[in-house]
Design a protein around this motif. Structure first.
Motif, PDB file in Angstrom:
ATOM      1  N   GLY A 399       0.796  -1.229   0.000  1.00 26.17           N
ATOM      2  CA  GLY A 399       0.000   0.000   0.000  1.00 26.17           C
ATOM      3  C   GLY A 399       0.824   1.272   0.000  1.00 26.17           C
ATOM      4  N   ARG A 400       2.160   1.139  -0.117  1.00 23.49           N
ATOM      5  CA  ARG A 400       2.983   2.364  -0.016  1.00 23.49           C
ATOM      6  C   ARG A 400       3.710   2.728  -1.310  1.00 23.49           C
ATOM      7  NH1 ARG A 400       7.905   0.607   0.272  1.00 23.49           N
ATOM      8  NH2 ARG A 400       8.013  -1.631   0.638  1.00 23.49           N
ATOM      9  N   CYS A 401       3.629   1.857  -2.336  1.00 25.53           N
ATOM     10  CA  CYS A 401       4.383   2.142  -3.571  1.00 25.53           C
ATOM     11  C   CYS A 401       3.436   2.616  -4.676  1.00 25.53           C
ATOM     12  CB  CYS A 401       5.094   0.892  -4.078  1.00 25.53           C
ATOM     13  SG  CYS A 401       6.196   0.155  -2.879  1.00 25.53           S
ATOM     14  N   PRO A 402       3.708   3.773  -5.271  1.00 31.01           N
ATOM     15  CA  PRO A 402       2.898   4.178  -6.425  1.00 31.01           C
ATOM     16  C   PRO A 402       3.042   3.154  -7.553  1.00 31.01           C
ATOM     17  CG  PRO A 402       4.407   5.942  -5.752  1.00 31.01           C
ATOM     18  CD  PRO A 402       4.778   4.725  -4.971  1.00 31.01           C
ATOM     19  N   ILE A 403       1.987   3.056  -8.378  1.00 36.25           N
ATOM     20  CA  ILE A 403       2.054   2.175  -9.551  1.00 36.25           C
ATOM     21  C   ILE A 403       2.015   3.032 -10.808  1.00 36.25           C
ATOM     22  CG2 ILE A 403       0.833   0.408 -10.899  1.00 36.25           C
ATOM     23  CD1 ILE A 403      -0.133  -0.825  -8.348  1.00 36.25           C
ATOM     24  N   VAL A 404       2.944   2.780 -11.729  1.00 35.91           N
ATOM     25  CA  VAL A 404       2.860   3.438 -13.034  1.00 35.91           C
ATOM     26  C   VAL A 404       2.402   2.405 -14.064  1.00 35.91           C
ATOM     27  CG1 VAL A 404       4.417   5.373 -12.577  1.00 35.91           C
ATOM     28  CG2 VAL A 404       5.409   3.204 -13.314  1.00 35.91           C
TER      29      VAL A 404
END
Ligand code: PRX
Length: 641
Positions: A399-404
């Motif tokens: 839940g802490r890493c942005p997704i591209v």
């Protein structure tokens, strides 16, 4: 509802919302000044005179960037880093068996590239010559690519999963005189007979004078005297000094074959400066790359993702890139996460098909590993369904890493539509916004431009430096394929929806291309493989929904008179397609039918076939144009496996 944090504010040097807006505006209003500024990120041998010279109009067609400039790709990926990061790891090699690997510094890579370049020169290869690479994911594969760029040779990489027939077609089409391969590949504990495949391909095509063989497994392979040499022995015999060749900005860099809706796969041609600039910039911006990062793109170099984001984008930025020669489920379903921890991976870039396959195995395979090093996740190759997105975000990224979610194509060279980690609020399943310099439009089937929240076909109205320049050997096919459906615009072949926020959602191909586990296949290619079988009269292939692969291959087959459909023939046809094209093209479903649904003019009604493949026979729709209305009953009664 998902509880997802908005985009964090930019770290120094990263692109935030204001930067994004500013760059979009600058690229639109004064593209020459914008791209001139961007191009300072590269080392030029001679500065360019003009920035952009582009027309998409058929009568006046041209795409040229940075004319007059001279540059060398390998010098940008290696030499310019030596003074500051010569001892930094450039490539972390992760083999098939967990823990089997190596670390290659920039200095070591430079040495290997120069040696391979000198071996190529000694074999008479130089500017403009084509070199076919058929290799596993080992550092010398990247070194071989860079060696070609060092001397101005054009590489054409053929994915190691392709059959000897497919390899022969690609060697023949581009006229390679030299092939670089390995004794064997090693994937998921299985050996892949790369050298034997090359031998068999070369029986089918002429013109190859030299085969350089890299030792990967030590397996026993036949060597043809006078033609085949071991790469390591040849490298030991040459100097490690090889000055980079000054290349014109628009000189060809590489050819990569990809499937289209008609005919045989086409050789997508990328050129030197524009491609390098595009992958260097998009790597830096989209992945917000920092010096301390360990970047892992799981793609094979046989696909464009491997070209752009395993090799060229990362190395142009002096990054540490992981080359993975294995598969996500070997030795077990925790392989990716165990490797992330062991290598300290900070950015992971993979395909939805892998995410879906791992999701099915349960969270425990993921959560038993720490993954604390990860800070950013990427997705590429096919639409990511919101469930897979949510799992990637919640379980893999804690839940802490942005997704591209990056949308692009072999033809585009690099990423065109994607979130930026510090500028874009996350939206599961949306590729969000075009990058600065990308002029996207959604049009209807007649070409009328649609505005606001709409769904239609995705086109690009202007060029970007990383755009493909031609189809190898068939420039007319290039113009015909991409610029005539909507005259004056580049047609992507993708459907797309734009929402109220102006975010783009790619809905998938609208042509006869299917996307199987992120691998692009033309239905025409599979059909022609099927009809090449002596017992097959006719075949029609469509995509079908597949839980893990995204799309599966559904083949309708009509047999020759007197032939009967049996289970044995089903299997034989599957094996046949595997052999003709490669395992990626194996049909998931084979449906024997006495005939195919056609219009009176003889055109196969694929709409009907797609509905049957989707299992949605209730929604077949209008069948009044069928030449033989009784065909539907026959089709629905056909046997499918
Ligand atoms: O349909 C789009 C899909 O993959 C196609 C391009 O395939 P290929 O040339 O093999 O390149 C794959 C790696 C860039 C596109 O036309 N595609 C790619 N990325 C996405 C995608 N579809 C939806 N979302 C994406 N992020």
């Amino acid at each position: 509802m998902l509880d997802i944090a908005p985009a964090p504010t930019a770290r120094p040097g990263g692109i935030d919302r204001a930067d994004y807006d500013r760059q979009c505006q600058a690229a639109l209003v004064s593209p020459d000044a914008y791209w001139r500024e961007q191009a300072t990120a590269l080392d030029w041998i001679r500065p360019f005179d003009t920035v952009k010279d582009v027309s998409f109009a058929a009568e006046d067609f041209r795409i040229r960037w940075f004319d007059g400039g001279q540059i060398n790709v390998s010098a940008n990926c290696l030499d310019r880093h030596l003074a500051t990061r010569g001892d930094q790891v450039a490539i972390i090699w992760e083999g098939d068996a967990s823990g089997e690997g190596a670390r290659i510094t920039y200095r070591e890579l430079h040495d290997r590239v120069c040696r391979i370049a000198n071996v190529l020169k000694a074999k008479g290869i130089g500017r403009g010559d084509r070199v076919t690479l058929y290799l596993p994911m080992v550092p010398d594969a990247a070194a071989a690519m860079l060696a070609c760029t060092r001397i101005g040779a054009i590489h054409s990489i053929v994915f190691g999963g392709f059959s000897p027939e497919a390899l022969a077609d690609r060697i023949r089409d581009c006229g390679s005189r030299l092939v670089i391969t390995a004794d064997e590949g090693c994937r998921g504990g299985r050996r892949i007979p790369l050298k034997a495949n090359v031998d068999s391909a070369l029986e089918r095509c002429e013109g190859v004078e030299h085969v350089l063989v890299l030792r990967r497994t030590g397996g026993d392979v036949g060597m043809t005297p006078g033609r085949d040499v071991w790469l390591d022995a040849a490298m030991a015999d040459v100097s490690a000094d090889c000055p980079p060749e000054p290349m014109e900005a628009e000189d060809p860099l590489f050819i990569l074959y990809t499937s289209g809706s008609t005919g045989k796969p086409k050789g997508v041609l990328h050129t030197t400066a524009g491609y390098l600039l595009w992958v260097a910039k998009t790597f830096r911006d989209v992945f917000d790359h920092r010096d301390s990062d360990v970047f892992w793109c799981t793609a094979d170099i046989g696909w464009v993702t491997g070209h752009s984001y395993v090799v060229y984008g990362p190395l142009a930025n002096g990054a540490t890139t992981v080359m993975f020669d294995g598969v996500p489920n070997y030795p077990d379903h925790g392989r990716l996460w165990e490797t992330v921890d062991r290598l300290g991976v900070t950015i992971l870039y993979t395909a939805p098909t892998a995410i879906r396959a791992l999701m099915r195995e349960g969270d425990d395979w993921v959560t038993r590993h720490s993954r604390a090093s990860l800070r950013l996740l990427g997705s590429v190759g096919e639409p990511i369904n919101p469930e897979a997105w949510a799992w990637y975000h919640r379980v893999v990224g804690d839940g802490r890493c942005p997704i591209v979610d990056t949308w692009w194509q072999t033809e585009t060279g690099g990423i065109l539509i994607s979130p930026l980690p510090h500028a874009t609020d996350p939206k599961p399943g949306a590729a969000t916004k075009p990058l600065p310099g990308v002029q996207a439009q959604i049009v209807d089937s007649e070409g009328a431009v649609l505005s606001g929240a709409v769904e239609g076909n995705l086109v690009l109205t202007d060029s970007w430096p990383g755009q493909m320049r031609s189809v190898w050997g068939d420039h007319d096919r290039f113009i015909q394929t991409y610029f005539t459906t909507y005259p004056g615009k580049y047609f992507t072949g993708d459907g797309c929806r734009r929402d109220d926020d102006g975010d783009y959602w790619i809905t998938g191909r609208v042509d006869d291309v299917i996307n199987v586990s992120g691998h692009r296949l033309g239905t025409a290619e599979i059909e022609s493989a099927l009809v090449a079988h002596p017992r097959v009269a006719e075949a029609a292939v469509v995509g079908m929904p597949h839980e893990v692969k995204g799309q599966g291959i559904y083949a309708f087959v009509t047999l020759r008179v007197g032939e009967t459909s049996t289970d044995a023939l089903q299997n034989e046809l599957r094996q046949w397609v595997r052999k003709q094209i490669g395992p990626v093209a194996t049909p998931d479903a084979l449906h024997f039918t006495p005939s195919l649904p056609k219009t009176r003019s003889g055109k196969i009604m694929r709409r009907i076939l797609r509905k049957i493949a989707e299992g949605d026979t209730a929604a077949i729709g209008d069948t009044s144009t069928l030449a033989d209305p009784t065909i539907l009953d026959k089709l629905l009664g056909g046997c499918k496996n």
